[in-house]
Motif scaffolding. Structure first.
Motif, PDB file in Angstrom:
ATOM      1  N   LEU A   1     -92.765   7.351  40.674  1.00 43.77           N
ATOM      2  CA  LEU A   1     -93.836   7.828  39.801  1.00 43.77           C
ATOM      3  C   LEU A   1     -93.218   8.217  38.469  1.00 43.77           C
ATOM      4  N   GLU A   2     -93.756   7.677  37.378  1.00 48.04           N
ATOM      5  CA  GLU A   2     -93.222   7.928  36.037  1.00 48.04           C
ATOM      6  C   GLU A   2     -94.075   8.957  35.294  1.00 48.04           C
ATOM      7  N   LEU A   3     -93.412   9.927  34.647  1.00 49.17           N
ATOM      8  CA  LEU A   3     -94.082  10.883  33.779  1.00 49.17           C
ATOM      9  C   LEU A   3     -93.876  10.419  32.344  1.00 49.17           C
ATOM     10  N   ARG A   4     -94.855   9.705  31.832  1.00 48.69           N
ATOM     11  CA  ARG A   4     -94.722   9.081  30.525  1.00 48.69           C
ATOM     12  C   ARG A   4     -95.215  10.000  29.419  1.00 48.69           C
ATOM     13  N   PRO A   5     -94.626   9.899  28.232  1.00 50.51           N
ATOM     14  CA  PRO A   5     -95.089  10.734  27.113  1.00 50.51           C
ATOM     15  C   PRO A   5     -96.551  10.428  26.789  1.00 50.51           C
TER      16      PRO A   5
ATOM     17  N   SER B   1     -93.128  22.343  36.661  1.00 49.07           N
ATOM     18  CA  SER B   1     -93.143  21.955  38.067  1.00 49.07           C
ATOM     19  C   SER B   1     -94.282  20.969  38.284  1.00 49.07           C
ATOM     20  N   VAL B   2     -93.952  19.814  38.841  1.00 47.07           N
ATOM     21  CA  VAL B   2     -94.934  18.760  39.059  1.00 47.07           C
ATOM     22  C   VAL B   2     -95.061  18.530  40.565  1.00 47.07           C
ATOM     23  N   THR B   3     -96.282  18.659  41.074  1.00 42.24           N
ATOM     24  CA  THR B   3     -96.544  18.453  42.498  1.00 42.24           C
ATOM     25  C   THR B   3     -97.349  17.180  42.686  1.00 42.24           C
ATOM     26  N   VAL B   4     -96.848  16.303  43.519  1.00 45.75           N
ATOM     27  CA  VAL B   4     -97.515  15.037  43.830  1.00 45.75           C
ATOM     28  C   VAL B   4     -98.032  15.127  45.265  1.00 45.75           C
TER      29      VAL B   4
ATOM     30  N   ALA C   1    -102.836  17.993  21.552  1.00 49.49           N
ATOM     31  CA  ALA C   1    -104.041  18.183  20.748  1.00 49.49           C
ATOM     32  C   ALA C   1    -104.650  19.547  21.000  1.00 49.49           C
ATOM     33  N   ASP C   2    -104.582  20.009  22.255  1.00 49.76           N
ATOM     34  CA  ASP C   2    -105.089  21.333  22.626  1.00 49.76           C
ATOM     35  C   ASP C   2    -103.915  22.102  23.208  1.00 49.76           C
ATOM     36  N   ALA C   3    -103.386  23.048  22.440  1.00 44.18           N
ATOM     37  CA  ALA C   3    -102.160  23.739  22.854  1.00 44.18           C
ATOM     38  C   ALA C   3    -102.351  24.578  24.106  1.00 44.18           C
ATOM     39  N   ASP C   4    -103.604  24.953  24.426  1.00 45.87           N
ATOM     40  CA  ASP C   4    -103.846  25.735  25.636  1.00 45.87           C
ATOM     41  C   ASP C   4    -104.039  24.854  26.864  1.00 45.87           C
ATOM     42  N   HIS C   5    -104.362  23.562  26.641  1.00 47.42           N
ATOM     43  CA  HIS C   5    -104.616  22.656  27.755  1.00 47.42           C
ATOM     44  C   HIS C   5    -103.896  21.334  27.514  1.00 47.42           C
ATOM     45  N   PRO C   6    -102.578  21.342  27.538  1.00 43.96           N
ATOM     46  CA  PRO C   6    -101.822  20.106  27.313  1.00 43.96           C
ATOM     47  C   PRO C   6    -101.903  19.176  28.518  1.00 43.96           C
ATOM     48  N   THR C   7    -101.582  17.904  28.300  1.00 42.86           N
ATOM     49  CA  THR C   7    -101.699  16.884  29.342  1.00 42.86           C
ATOM     50  C   THR C   7    -100.395  16.121  29.483  1.00 42.86           C
ATOM     51  N   ILE C   8    -100.055  15.838  30.739  1.00 41.27           N
ATOM     52  CA  ILE C   8     -98.941  14.948  31.038  1.00 41.27           C
ATOM     53  C   ILE C   8     -99.513  13.740  31.778  1.00 41.27           C
TER      54      ILE C   8
ATOM     55  N   LEU D   1     -97.253   2.636  39.808  1.00 35.12           N
ATOM     56  CA  LEU D   1     -97.559   1.214  39.586  1.00 35.12           C
ATOM     57  C   LEU D   1     -98.332   1.110  38.273  1.00 35.12           C
ATOM     58  N   ARG D   2     -99.524   0.571  38.271  1.00 32.37           N
ATOM     59  CA  ARG D   2    -100.290   0.469  37.014  1.00 32.37           C
ATOM     60  C   ARG D   2    -101.363   1.554  36.907  1.00 32.37           C
ATOM     61  N   GLN D   3    -101.355   2.478  37.848  1.00 31.17           N
ATOM     62  CA  GLN D   3    -102.383   3.527  37.880  1.00 31.17           C
ATOM     63  C   GLN D   3    -101.908   4.744  37.091  1.00 31.17           C
ATOM     64  N   VAL D   4    -102.729   5.200  36.139  1.00 32.32           N
ATOM     65  CA  VAL D   4    -102.390   6.355  35.297  1.00 32.32           C
ATOM     66  C   VAL D   4    -103.223   7.559  35.738  1.00 32.32           C
ATOM     67  N   ILE D   5    -102.538   8.666  35.994  1.00 26.49           N
ATOM     68  CA  ILE D   5    -103.199   9.909  36.400  1.00 26.49           C
ATOM     69  C   ILE D   5    -102.891  10.957  35.338  1.00 26.49           C
ATOM     70  N   ARG D   6    -103.917  11.330  34.592  1.00 26.15           N
ATOM     71  CA  ARG D   6    -103.744  12.334  33.537  1.00 26.15           C
ATOM     72  C   ARG D   6    -103.891  13.723  34.156  1.00 26.15           C
ATOM     73  N   THR D   7    -102.906  14.555  33.901  1.00 26.77           N
ATOM     74  CA  THR D   7    -102.892  15.890  34.499  1.00 26.77           C
ATOM     75  C   THR D   7    -102.773  16.946  33.411  1.00 26.77           C
ATOM     76  N   THR D   8    -103.780  17.800  33.364  1.00 27.76           N
ATOM     77  CA  THR D   8    -103.772  18.906  32.400  1.00 27.76           C
ATOM     78  C   THR D   8    -103.204  20.147  33.066  1.00 27.76           C
ATOM     79  N   PHE D   9    -102.351  20.852  32.360  1.00 32.47           N
ATOM     80  CA  PHE D   9    -101.788  22.085  32.899  1.00 32.47           C
ATOM     81  C   PHE D   9    -102.032  23.212  31.912  1.00 32.47           C
ATOM     82  N   THR D  10    -101.865  24.419  32.384  1.00 33.82           N
ATOM     83  CA  THR D  10    -102.145  25.595  31.577  1.00 33.82           C
ATOM     84  C   THR D  10    -100.849  26.204  31.067  1.00 33.82           C
ATOM     85  N   VAL D  11    -100.857  26.564  29.806  1.00 31.98           N
ATOM     86  CA  VAL D  11     -99.702  27.256  29.222  1.00 31.98           C
ATOM     87  C   VAL D  11     -99.820  28.739  29.556  1.00 31.98           C
TER      88      VAL D  11
END
Length: 1024
Positions: A800-804, A785-788, A838-845, A850-860
């Motif tokens: 808004l694009e969720l890029r790998p 679930s992604v909340t903007v 890289a960190d299985a407990d704290h992955p990032t999407i 536009l050209r702005q990148v927002i890195r979001t870490t979520f909890t497993v």
């Protein structure tokens, strides 16, 4: 007890909740007190001989009364409060007069004696007649009329609602909208026994011609708790307590009652038996009253003082040694009186409270002789006899701070309490029958100065009876019901909830709004919000009944009015919710005026929540100067203040309110230093929150992410539509992270301005926030679930694009956020298609707008454990092994959290007296092999005694057996007196489908001293 510390006694730990003694342990069942009786008629009528009143005035003390004989000489003696009443013999009277024809007399003496002592605190004895016929008349009497001019004069503040909390994190208290607070003042930490060698380490204070010394760090820490709260209009009540203290600089040896059983209690009674003890206690009360009633509120403001804690359970919470109630009250009443006199000396609005458990006509504990109680007393007896004593010796304006926990502290369903009944003869007063207390105190004989004594509920809470969503909802329902009862009970002033955060060593109770953080070694650091958090936040707002609607089904009612007398939902919206305003990043102000530029120092800014200092520094945003907000002083800040996820900040009270009607854009710049490598967990995100306070109480705020790599970030809050902009009284800036790392650091603030308008940043940078929640610990195929949230002034008009990134991909990857306006949030459902972070407990999407990148870490989310052994019906086949003499399934135990990890029972092992470093083992061997082929990890929770002589640490070994094959893990960092998760990885073990046994061994490290500890095992589970 608001600060439930465990005090070690060898390897055992004292009970941390007094009421648990009676509520949960059969061996310590409730013992009936003396037969119930009505309030005692007390006081001296005009026709009886003796002192009738002692009035303290600005420069004099006036003693009035009657003696048996007319026109006889009358001598008035002023004695120390600790002195025996007959110690006047051989001394000179403080005043002499002659009785009139009716036997009445009035004597006046200077308020200050020849040694500069304030006679406000003395006791007075009158002797009538002359020569050998002179005899004392009546008993001793204390000042009971305060007719002098107070040092400070201001009205008692009014809170928006009754909602209160025993506060840890002051920033969180503000976000919760807390209106009343309970704060502990540990006198052993606060007060020193002398000046010491470092003048900067103490705060001197003059009291009655002597200089007393207070620990500078403890004082600063107390300031840091009180001031952010009172600045927000919170009514702060100080809980005056005393712990045993081995610090050689502590005044503990002087402050504690000399008859106390040291080591027998958790909290100790104040020493009102000796002159030195009284002098120190009086000085401490004057120090607190003076510091926290200043007109400028430099250090904050306190309005109430709770003398001791749960004094009816004195052996645990006000230990004075074995003594009958009359003797105990002769000392406790002096402490109450001095607290009342000293605080009233500075401010007439100060309130003094006595503290009681929920036990009313029974006792919360066990007396050695039930017919002669010397350790625990019934709460009603304390009220009756204290009232009789103070009315006889000079009435005191004491009020009541009650603790109406449910009868079983572990069961929050107080509506099922059987010992809480209507009427004054009930065994307990809990949330269920709380109305009994004000009804009882309204009796004529118990009133003070023509009115009923005031009541606050200063400590009570609702347990979370398990680690499940249903358990959290039951806790929240308990709070909702209790709050509504109190809200519509006019005779109760405040409902101060206990606790803010669950405490690992509170007898197994989990009373907090937050869970504790399992990843931190410190106790009671915040983990995550529980269900009750949102209920408490909304309970006194327009959203109250929406937030509590779920609770009606749990309680079994259709309407709150069915169980709450006078319930009126229209009266619940007592507190206005702060208004979020649009906030631009890196905007360019147009037509601005400077509020603060810090070129010459802090410009009146000061440390606020979870910060210890501010200072001017070079390297500002636009000029030479900037303000640095520091939170790196461990001596003055508690552990939660250094937790990265708590807000740290600074604020300014403006000399005159600012009218921003024509310049409604508040601008400022914030900079967080770049973290050192490894300083924070992966994915930690920094944020800023700017709050603006209007003179009328309205609050506006703006929020934004901060990027340390960018250096300074400029924020611009649009106050154009905020009604409070015409009279801005205060501005506050907070910064925090999202991880639980220890952050002893600082941030910088600069260039605070107001502008007519602003131009968006040329880069087009938007103030967006993106959060994500994963539904399952098996990530691939799970829902993400992604909340903007749009915190910007501009609506969104692109995808808004969720890029790998970080090895994580989702589908759909394009989210249509068009039309998302300022302050609005929208949640989208995606599915994880690739997961190799890289960190299985704290992955990032990675979200891109536009050209702005927002890195979001979520909890497993953790895997749901499947129980193998829970010990609810017995030992489940586990038996004593090497160096263990016996095992049993138990509900309570002496060490650690004192309660099972889950459920009602745990396995307890009693070890033989062998060298401490020798393993002590319990084991189970299965008749039919267990198939754990679905398991990735097998877990056992283990708790154990500490305190092994000479030990350098403790170790636990967990072994799985499959015939002759074994799988073992050894944990050498085992923490005693708490539940430790012992995890054994079996994912690649080919024998996990036929487990024939398990073993758990415990030992101390570094010591061969003979030692016979106990240890516990619970919740042996596996995770898939």
């Amino acid at each position: 007890m608001s600060r439930r510390f465990l005090r070690r006694r060898g390897h055992r730990i004292l009970t941390v909740v007094a009421c648990v003694l009676v509520a949960m342990v059969p061996a310590l069942s409730a013992v009936a007190s003396t037969p119930p009786r009505a309030a005692t008629t007390a006081g001296t009528s005009a026709a009886e001989a003796g002192i009738t009143s002692v009035s303290a005035r600005d420069t004099t003390i006036v003693v009035t009364g009657t003696v048996p004989d007319a026109s006889t000489p009358v001598a008035v003696y002023a004695l120390g409060a600790q002195a025996p009443p007959d110690s006047y013999t051989g001394t000179e009277p403080a005043a002499s007069t002659t009785a009139d024809a009716s036997g009445g007399f009035t004597a006046t003496l200077p308020r200050m004696d020849a040694a500069g002592q304030d006679r406000l605190y003395d006791q007075y004895v009158v002797v009538a007649g002359g020569g050998d016929s002179a005899q004392p008349v009546g008993g001793p009497h204390y000042v009971d009329r305060l007719d002098f001019t107070r040092a400070r004069d201001f009205a008692y503040p009014k809170a928006a609602s009754k909602k209160g909390l025993q506060v840890e994190m002051t920033d969180d208290a503000e976000e919760l909208g807390v209106q009343h607070a309970g704060i502990n003042v540990a006198f052993n930490e606060l007060m020193r026994n002398g000046p010491g060698e470092d003048p900067g380490a103490v705060v001197p204070f003059e009291s009655n011609g002597r200089t007393f010394y207070f620990d500078a760090d403890a004082v600063a820490s107390l300031d840091g708790q009180i001031k952010p709260l009172s600045d927000n209009g919170v009514l702060v009540n100080l809980i005056l307590i005393l712990y045993q203290d081995a610090d050689p600089t502590s005044a503990w040896p002087i402050l504690h009652h000399p008859d106390a059983e040291v080591g027998g209690g958790t909290v100790y009674a104040f020493n009102t038996k000796t002159a030195d003890g009284l002098a120190h206690f009086t000085a401490a009360m004057e120090f607190l009253a003076d510091r926290y009633t200043r007109a400028d509120e430099k250090y904050g403001r306190a309005v109430g003082y709770i003398v001791g804690n749960e004094v009816d359970a004195q052996w645990v919470w006000a230990n004075s040694g074995d003594m009958p109630l009359d003797d105990f009250l002769s000392y406790y009443a002096k402490a109450v009186r001095i607290a009342w006199q000293a605080t009233q000396k500075y401010w007439a609005g100060a309130r003094t409270y006595i503290s009681l458990t929920h036990c009313w006509t029974i006792v919360c504990g066990t007396n050695p002789d039930p017919d002669n109680p010397t350790r625990y007393y019934a709460g009603r007896d304390v009220i009756d006899q204290l009232n009789a004593l103070t009315k006889h010796t000079g009435d005191v304006g004491w009020s009541v701070a009650y603790h109406p926990y449910p009868e079983d502290l572990f069961d929050p369903a107080f509506w099922n309490d059987t010992t809480a009944q209507p009427g004054p003869d009930t065994q307990r007063i809990t949330f269920k029958n709380i109305e009994v207390l004000p009804e009882y105190l309204s009796q004529d004989d118990l009133r003070y100065d023509g009115g009923s004594r005031r009541i606050i509920l200063s400590e009570q809470g609702c347990n979370t009876p398990g680690d499940t969503a249903d358990a959290e909802r039951l806790q929240a329902a308990c709070y909702a019901y209790a709050y509504y009862k109190v809200r519509f009970l006019d005779s109760v002033d405040a409902f101060i909830l206990h606790r803010h955060v669950d405490h690992q060593q509170e007898g197994g109770l989990r009373l907090g709004l937050w869970t504790w953080d399992d990843e931190r070694t410190e106790a009671a650091l915040p983990g995550r919000h529980k269900e009750i958090y949102d209920v408490l936040t909304q309970i006194d707002t327009a959203g109250s009944t929406r937030a509590t609607d779920f609770a009606k089904q749990i309680i079994g009612i259709d309407d709150w009015a069915d169980v709450i007398p006078g319930f009126d939902p229209a009266k619940l919206a007592e507190r206005a919710v702060p208004t979020q305003v649009a906030t631009l990043l890196d905007a360019r102000p147009v037509g601005s005026s400077v509020v603060a530029d810090f070129e010459d120092g802090p410009d009146g800014w000061r440390p606020s929540d979870n910060a210890s200092a501010v200072q001017g520094v070079t390297g500002g945003y636009t000029g030479a100067g900037a303000l640095r907000v520091r939170f790196d002083n461990a001596a003055q800040l508690p552990a939660w203040s250094r937790d990265a996820k708590t807000w740290k900040g600074a604020d300014v009270v403006l000399p005159e309110p600012l009218d921003a009607t024509g310049t409604p854009h508040l601008n400022l710049a914030v900079k967080v230093p770049e973290p050192a490598p490894g300083q924070f967990q992966a994915g930690n995100v920094f944020s800023a929150k700017v709050q603006v306070y209007a003179r009328d109480g309205q609050v506006a705020y703006g929020v934004a992410r901060l990027d340390p790599e960018r250096g300074w970030t400029s924020l611009s809050l649009d106050l154009s539509d905020w009604e409070g902009r015409s009279a801005i009284q205060r501005i506050k800036v907070w910064v925090r992270g999202t991880s639980n790392d220890d952050w002893r650091g600082s941030f910088d603030l600069d260039h605070v301005t107001l502008a007519r308008s602003v131009a968006p940043a040329p880069s087009g940078l938007r103030n967006l926030d993106v959060s994500a929640t994963l539904s399952d610990h098996h990530a691939v195929g799970a829902a993400l679930s992604v909340t903007v949230t749009n915190n910007d002034a501009r609506g969104l008009d692109h995808v808004l694009e969720l890029r790998p990134c970080d090895g994580v991909s989702v589908t759909p990857s394009s989210l249509d956020v068009t039309g998302l306006g300022t302050g609005e949030s929208r949640t989208y459902q995606t599915t994880v298609t690739a997961f190799d972070p890289a960190d299985a407990d704290h992955p990032t999407i990675c979200a891109t707008y536009l050209r702005q990148v927002i890195r979001t870490t979520f909890t497993v989310p953790p895997a749901t454990p499947t129980q193998i052994y829970g010990f609810e019906t017995g030992t489940d086949g586990w038996a004593a092994g090497e160096n263990v003499t016996s095992v049993a399934a138990v509900e309570r135990f002496a060490n650690g959290p004192q309660a099972p990890h889950g459920g009602r029972r745990a396995l307890e092992a009693t070890a033989a007296a062998v060298p401490a470093s020798t393993p002590k083992t319990v084991a189970v061997h299965t008749a039919t092999p267990l198939d754990l082929s679905a398991a990735r990890t097998v877990v056992a929770w283990v708790d154990a005694y500490g305190g092994a002589t000479g030990a350098t640490g403790y170790e636990v070994r967990f072994i799985l057996l499959s015939g002759t094959q074994t799988r073992t893990t050894t944990v050498s960092s085992f923490q005693a007196d708490r539940w430790n998760e012992i995890s054994l990885d079996v994912e690649d073990w080919p024998y996990r489908d036929r487990i024939t046994g398990m073993e758990v061994s415990f030992r101390a490290l570094g010591s061969d001293t003979p030692w016979s500890p106990r240890f516990q095992v619970d919740d042996v589970t596996y995770l898939d």
